[in-house]
Write an enzyme that holds these catalytic residues in place. Sequence first.
Site, PDB file in Angstrom:
ATOM      1  N   LYS A  14      34.953  50.568  27.949  1.00 20.24           N
ATOM      2  CA  LYS A  14      34.477  50.562  26.788  1.00 20.24           C
ATOM      3  C   LYS A  14      35.539  50.011  25.986  1.00 20.24           C
ATOM      4  O   LYS A  14      35.184  49.023  25.050  1.00 20.24           O
ATOM      5  CB  LYS A  14      33.913  51.875  26.301  1.00 20.24           C
ATOM      6  CG  LYS A  14      32.723  52.553  27.154  1.00 20.24           C
ATOM      7  CD  LYS A  14      32.322  53.975  26.797  1.00 20.24           C
ATOM      8  CE  LYS A  14      31.261  54.467  27.747  1.00 20.24           C
ATOM      9  NZ  LYS A  14      30.975  55.773  27.625  1.00 20.24           N
ATOM     10  N   GLN A  58      32.909  60.885  24.236  1.00 17.13           N
ATOM     11  CA  GLN A  58      32.667  60.833  25.900  1.00 17.13           C
ATOM     12  C   GLN A  58      32.611  62.169  26.452  1.00 17.13           C
ATOM     13  O   GLN A  58      33.494  63.277  26.327  1.00 17.13           O
ATOM     14  CB  GLN A  58      33.936  60.176  26.429  1.00 17.13           C
ATOM     15  CG  GLN A  58      33.829  60.110  28.022  1.00 17.13           C
ATOM     16  CD  GLN A  58      33.043  58.969  28.329  1.00 17.13           C
ATOM     17  OE1 GLN A  58      32.791  57.807  27.739  1.00 17.13           O
ATOM     18  NE2 GLN A  58      31.902  59.121  29.255  1.00 17.13           N
ATOM     19  N   ASP A  81      25.634  56.279  20.836  1.00 12.86           N
ATOM     20  CA  ASP A  81      25.140  56.598  21.864  1.00 12.86           C
ATOM     21  C   ASP A  81      23.626  56.961  22.018  1.00 12.86           C
ATOM     22  O   ASP A  81      22.959  57.064  22.988  1.00 12.86           O
ATOM     23  CB  ASP A  81      25.926  57.848  22.364  1.00 12.86           C
ATOM     24  CG  ASP A  81      26.891  57.616  23.680  1.00 12.86           C
ATOM     25  OD1 ASP A  81      26.691  56.490  24.409  1.00 12.86           O
ATOM     26  OD2 ASP A  81      27.780  58.101  23.868  1.00 12.86           O
TER      27      ASP A  81
END
Length: 245
Positions: A14, A58, A81
């Site tokens: 990422k 994460q 997200d």
Amino acid sequence: MGNDSASRVYVNNKKKACEVCGIYSEEHALPEETTEEELLALIDCLNARKDINGILVQLPLPKGIDSEKVLLRILPEKDVDAFHPVNVGKIMIGNFDFLPCTPAGVMELIRLTGIEVSGKECVVVGRSNIVGKPQAMLLLHENGTVTICHSRTKNLKEVCRRADILVAAVGKAKFITADMVKDGAIVIDVGMNRDENGKLCGDVDYDAVSSVASAITPVPGGVGPMTIAMLMRNTVKAAEIQKGM
Ligand code: NDP
């Protein structure tokens, strides 16, 4: 947070994608023993910063940290997200700012085949909150006739064989075999597993299924990179929303 080796790879990928796209990124790698309060305080600080448009925690988080509480703390407009319940609800009613990255990537891959989802039999194997459920919703928004399968589904093979579009998000190596796939189906493999030799592989038995499917995604190289591309897209969108563009 913590020392999950898969998370390390995902975060590195990422960060690399941000560099390629010209997006400024910051990593806050927190040790395993960080408390929930400390993590929440960091999120509050990032929520308040005008120069930060997107925040991603994460997963998985270490035991003892309440993931739901943590995801709820991210401002919905910075939730790139799309895991915050506000964004999940918006996806449900079809009026969304961000789409969850993996299902959105799957939709892009289907679009690239040139096949219309509308009216097609779509089968999603898996019903997790981050993949299966939102995936089914996105296919439904595009007028697919959607079936969601899970570990209690009866006659899974027969249900899968109905699919014009089959999305596998099970987390079991080579779980979808050629006899579960209709001739000419589009097969999208979300799974990221290790086979008996420790090699990365999907939920679909790629070699066998590719002789039946009209289009199929590989692992690695299919849904994974698309997920990251969608994260970049969400981040740009978040910046645009926050800047009133
Ligand atoms: P989860 O473990 O949360 O969900 C797996 C789903 O599969 C569950 O709904 C489960 O059913 C279902 N399932 C398990 N066994 C069977 C079975 N025998 N028959 C039918 N259904 C079954 O996984 P995720 O959704 O988080 O992830 C799925 C896979 O996708 C994993 O390999 C993960 O690594 C990968 N992944 C890849 C991403 C990418 O960017 N490429 C992003 C996210 C995930 P039940 O609900 O009944 O338990």
